[in-house]
Design a protein around this motif. Structure first.
Motif, PDB file in Angstrom:
ATOM      1  N   GLU A 148       0.832  -1.215   0.000  1.00 46.75           N
ATOM      2  CA  GLU A 148       0.000   0.000   0.000  1.00 46.75           C
ATOM      3  C   GLU A 148       0.862   1.259   0.000  1.00 46.75           C
ATOM      4  OE1 GLU A 148      -2.414  -0.502   3.469  1.00 46.75           O
ATOM      5  OE2 GLU A 148      -3.755  -1.939   2.505  1.00 46.75           O
ATOM      6  N   VAL A 149       1.916   1.263   0.812  1.00 44.90           N
ATOM      7  CA  VAL A 149       2.808   2.423   0.876  1.00 44.90           C
ATOM      8  C   VAL A 149       3.506   2.622  -0.464  1.00 44.90           C
ATOM      9  CG1 VAL A 149       4.945   3.282   1.928  1.00 44.90           C
ATOM     10  CG2 VAL A 149       3.116   2.421   3.378  1.00 44.90           C
ATOM     11  N   ASN A 150       3.943   1.533  -1.087  1.00 44.59           N
ATOM     12  CA  ASN A 150       4.598   1.647  -2.398  1.00 44.59           C
ATOM     13  C   ASN A 150       3.647   2.244  -3.435  1.00 44.59           C
ATOM     14  OD1 ASN A 150       7.187   0.746  -1.793  1.00 44.59           O
ATOM     15  ND2 ASN A 150       6.644  -1.406  -2.098  1.00 44.59           N
ATOM     16  N   GLN A 151       2.394   1.796  -3.407  1.00 48.30           N
ATOM     17  CA  GLN A 151       1.410   2.324  -4.358  1.00 48.30           C
ATOM     18  C   GLN A 151       1.160   3.810  -4.103  1.00 48.30           C
ATOM     19  OE1 GLN A 151       0.228   0.633  -6.943  1.00 48.30           O
ATOM     20  NE2 GLN A 151      -0.842   2.471  -7.616  1.00 48.30           N
ATOM     21  N   GLU A 152       1.002   4.176  -2.824  1.00 46.95           N
ATOM     22  CA  GLU A 152       0.767   5.585  -2.488  1.00 46.95           C
ATOM     23  C   GLU A 152       2.000   6.429  -2.815  1.00 46.95           C
ATOM     24  OE1 GLU A 152      -0.700   8.347   1.261  1.00 46.95           O
ATOM     25  OE2 GLU A 152      -0.802   6.166   1.435  1.00 46.95           O
ATOM     26  N   LEU A 153       3.190   5.880  -2.594  1.00 43.84           N
ATOM     27  CA  LEU A 153       4.421   6.593  -2.908  1.00 43.84           C
ATOM     28  C   LEU A 153       4.512   6.868  -4.409  1.00 43.84           C
ATOM     29  CD1 LEU A 153       7.147   7.705  -1.912  1.00 43.84           C
ATOM     30  CD2 LEU A 153       8.089   5.405  -2.195  1.00 43.84           C
ATOM     31  N   LYS A 154       4.146   5.880  -5.197  1.00 49.11           N
ATOM     32  CA  LYS A 154       4.161   6.057  -6.653  1.00 49.11           C
ATOM     33  C   LYS A 154       3.199   7.177  -7.060  1.00 49.11           C
ATOM     34  CE  LYS A 154       3.250   3.558 -10.929  1.00 49.11           C
ATOM     35  NZ  LYS A 154       2.698   2.342 -11.507  1.00 49.11           N
ATOM     36  N   SER A 155       2.009   7.176  -6.466  1.00 47.31           N
ATOM     37  CA  SER A 155       1.018   8.221  -6.781  1.00 47.31           C
ATOM     38  C   SER A 155       1.500   9.595  -6.337  1.00 47.31           C
ATOM     39  CB  SER A 155      -0.313   7.905  -6.099  1.00 47.31           C
ATOM     40  OG  SER A 155      -0.842   6.701  -6.564  1.00 47.31           O
ATOM     41  N   ALA A 156       2.089   9.677  -5.152  1.00 43.96           N
ATOM     42  CA  ALA A 156       2.569  10.961  -4.633  1.00 43.96           C
ATOM     43  C   ALA A 156       3.714  11.501  -5.493  1.00 43.96           C
ATOM     44  CB  ALA A 156       3.013  10.815  -3.182  1.00 43.96           C
ATOM     45  N   LYS A 157       4.600  10.622  -5.946  1.00 43.76           N
ATOM     46  CA  LYS A 157       5.704  11.068  -6.810  1.00 43.76           C
ATOM     47  C   LYS A 157       5.169  11.579  -8.138  1.00 43.76           C
ATOM     48  CE  LYS A 157       9.572   8.321  -5.072  1.00 43.76           C
ATOM     49  NZ  LYS A 157      10.517   7.233  -5.392  1.00 43.76           N
ATOM     50  N   GLU A 158       4.190  10.875  -8.674  1.00 40.17           N
ATOM     51  CA  GLU A 158       3.591  11.332  -9.933  1.00 40.17           C
ATOM     52  C   GLU A 158       2.919  12.688  -9.755  1.00 40.17           C
ATOM     53  OE1 GLU A 158       0.998   8.156 -11.131  1.00 40.17           O
ATOM     54  OE2 GLU A 158       2.652   6.875 -11.780  1.00 40.17           O
ATOM     55  N   ALA A 159       2.203  12.879  -8.639  1.00 43.54           N
ATOM     56  CA  ALA A 159       1.533  14.154  -8.378  1.00 43.54           C
ATOM     57  C   ALA A 159       2.559  15.264  -8.182  1.00 43.54           C
ATOM     58  CB  ALA A 159       0.631  14.028  -7.153  1.00 43.54           C
ATOM     59  N   ARG A 160       3.649  14.960  -7.494  1.00 40.42           N
ATOM     60  CA  ARG A 160       4.715  15.948  -7.293  1.00 40.42           C
ATOM     61  C   ARG A 160       5.335  16.336  -8.628  1.00 40.42           C
ATOM     62  NH1 ARG A 160       9.979  13.651  -4.870  1.00 40.42           N
ATOM     63  NH2 ARG A 160       9.909  12.830  -6.969  1.00 40.42           N
ATOM     64  N   ASP A 161       5.634  15.326  -9.429  1.00 37.76           N
ATOM     65  CA  ASP A 161       6.242  15.596 -10.741  1.00 37.76           C
ATOM     66  C   ASP A 161       5.300  16.395 -11.633  1.00 37.76           C
ATOM     67  OD1 ASP A 161       8.419  14.208  -9.828  1.00 37.76           O
ATOM     68  OD2 ASP A 161       7.973  12.360 -10.945  1.00 37.76           O
ATOM     69  N   GLN A 162       4.014  16.081 -11.547  1.00 33.72           N
ATOM     70  CA  GLN A 162       3.041  16.831 -12.338  1.00 33.72           C
ATOM     71  C   GLN A 162       2.963  18.279 -11.852  1.00 33.72           C
ATOM     72  OE1 GLN A 162       1.484  15.723 -15.097  1.00 33.72           O
ATOM     73  NE2 GLN A 162       0.796  17.835 -15.340  1.00 33.72           N
ATOM     74  N   GLY A 163       3.051  18.498 -10.541  1.00 36.32           N
ATOM     75  CA  GLY A 163       3.061  19.851  -9.987  1.00 36.32           C
ATOM     76  C   GLY A 163       4.273  20.635 -10.460  1.00 36.32           C
ATOM     77  N   ILE A 164       5.410  19.968 -10.556  1.00 35.89           N
ATOM     78  CA  ILE A 164       6.628  20.629 -11.042  1.00 35.89           C
ATOM     79  C   ILE A 164       6.440  21.015 -12.514  1.00 35.89           C
ATOM     80  CG2 ILE A 164       9.057  20.248 -11.613  1.00 35.89           C
ATOM     81  CD1 ILE A 164       9.233  18.536  -9.054  1.00 35.89           C
ATOM     82  N   LYS A 165       5.865  20.129 -13.294  1.00 38.88           N
ATOM     83  CA  LYS A 165       5.635  20.437 -14.707  1.00 38.88           C
ATOM     84  C   LYS A 165       4.658  21.601 -14.864  1.00 38.88           C
ATOM     85  CE  LYS A 165       6.439  15.815 -16.542  1.00 38.88           C
ATOM     86  NZ  LYS A 165       5.819  14.621 -17.141  1.00 38.88           N
ATOM     87  N   ASP A 166       3.633  21.612 -14.010  1.00 47.12           N
ATOM     88  CA  ASP A 166       2.642  22.687 -14.095  1.00 47.12           C
ATOM     89  C   ASP A 166       3.247  24.039 -13.715  1.00 47.12           C
ATOM     90  OD1 ASP A 166       0.765  20.867 -14.890  1.00 47.12           O
ATOM     91  OD2 ASP A 166      -0.230  20.709 -12.928  1.00 47.12           O
ATOM     92  N   MET A 167       4.200  24.069 -12.794  1.00 43.19           N
ATOM     93  CA  MET A 167       4.810  25.319 -12.360  1.00 43.19           C
ATOM     94  C   MET A 167       5.894  25.822 -13.308  1.00 43.19           C
ATOM     95  SD  MET A 167       5.158  25.191  -8.247  1.00 43.19           S
ATOM     96  CE  MET A 167       6.153  26.640  -8.274  1.00 43.19           C
ATOM     97  N   ALA A 168       6.411  24.923 -14.112  1.00 38.80           N
ATOM     98  CA  ALA A 168       7.494  25.322 -15.027  1.00 38.80           C
ATOM     99  C   ALA A 168       6.959  26.364 -16.007  1.00 38.80           C
ATOM    100  CB  ALA A 168       8.027  24.109 -15.768  1.00 38.80           C
ATOM    101  N   PRO A 169       7.767  27.381 -16.250  1.00 41.22           N
ATOM    102  CA  PRO A 169       7.319  28.427 -17.186  1.00 41.22           C
ATOM    103  C   PRO A 169       7.206  27.858 -18.610  1.00 41.22           C
ATOM    104  CG  PRO A 169       9.579  28.838 -16.478  1.00 41.22           C
ATOM    105  CD  PRO A 169       9.075  27.667 -15.706  1.00 41.22           C
ATOM    106  N   LYS A 170       6.205  28.293 -19.272  1.00 41.08           N
ATOM    107  CA  LYS A 170       5.965  27.815 -20.627  1.00 41.08           C
ATOM    108  C   LYS A 170       6.217  28.996 -21.567  1.00 41.08           C
ATOM    109  CE  LYS A 170       2.687  24.356 -19.150  1.00 41.08           C
ATOM    110  NZ  LYS A 170       3.103  24.374 -17.798  1.00 41.08           N
ATOM    111  N   TYR A 171       7.239  28.862 -22.332  1.00 40.52           N
ATOM    112  CA  TYR A 171       7.583  29.928 -23.293  1.00 40.52           C
ATOM    113  C   TYR A 171       6.991  29.569 -24.652  1.00 40.52           C
ATOM    114  CZ  TYR A 171      10.836  31.221 -19.665  1.00 40.52           C
ATOM    115  OH  TYR A 171      11.383  31.585 -18.477  1.00 40.52           O
ATOM    116  N   VAL A 172       6.304  30.523 -25.200  1.00 38.86           N
ATOM    117  CA  VAL A 172       5.668  30.282 -26.487  1.00 38.86           C
ATOM    118  C   VAL A 172       6.300  31.246 -27.491  1.00 38.86           C
ATOM    119  CG1 VAL A 172       3.489  30.096 -27.692  1.00 38.86           C
ATOM    120  CG2 VAL A 172       3.573  29.822 -25.216  1.00 38.86           C
ATOM    121  N   ALA A 173       6.622  30.744 -28.605  1.00 36.46           N
ATOM    122  CA  ALA A 173       7.241  31.609 -29.606  1.00 36.46           C
ATOM    123  C   ALA A 173       6.246  32.222 -30.547  1.00 36.46           C
ATOM    124  CB  ALA A 173       8.277  30.832 -30.402  1.00 36.46           C
TER     125      ALA A 173
END
Length: 173
Positions: A148-173
């Protein structure tokens, strides 16, 4: 803000995982030692050398077993010896000389003592079986928690990584 929450949750889950793995390792070692000790006790004739070769974590239990087996065997012998002697004397009707009677008494004492040791070994085997079942259940529970902890850890890492992607600045040309 979400990144910090998920990072803290990932850290907490990694700590929980480490703790569960440590407890699981300890239980596995205890179960292995107990099974080795049970094999020694269960083979029938247990000598002091056999018990001293048992795992170090079981030394206290080994010494307690030796004391229990000896004391209960002596008590069993002392309780049953008068009855055995009486039955023997009734059957033989005083036809043997004193030396033969002494040899027979020694034989009866030895047999009763060995029966007492067998009873003590059966009691210890029953206790070990119950303890093994308890440890196996606890181990199964920990393995479930770990999954259960491994499954929750996987989900939390994915959510963290998605949060990092969402915060990254998006430059549009």
């Amino acid at each position: 803000m979400g990144i910090l929450i998920f990072t803290a949750r990932v850290h907490d889950l990694i700590y929980q995982k480490s703790n569960i793995e440590y407890r699981l390792t300890k239980l596995t070692k205890k179960l292995r030692d107990m099974q080795q000790y049970a094999a020694t006790v269960g083979n029938g004739s247990v000598s002091i050398g056999d018990l001293l070769n048992s795992p170090g974590s079981m030394m206290g239990r080994t010494m307690n077993y030796l004391a229990f087996a000896h004391n209960s065997s002596m008590q069993y012998m002392q309780q049953n010896l008068p009855l055995m002697q009486q039955m023997y004397q009734q059957q033989m009707a005083q036809q043997q000389n004193p030396q033969q009677q002494q040899m027979m008494q020694n034989y009866m004492m030895k047999m009763l003592y060995m029966q007492g040791r067998d009873r003590a070994a059966q009691i210890e085997a029953r206790n070990l079986n119950m303890e093994e079942q308890r440890i196996a259940q606890e181990k199964e529970k920990l393995e479930t928690q770990l999954a259960e902890v491994n499954q929750e850890l996987k989900s939390a890492k994915e959510a963290r990584d998605q949060g990092i992607k969402d915060m990254a600045p998006k430059y549009v040309a």
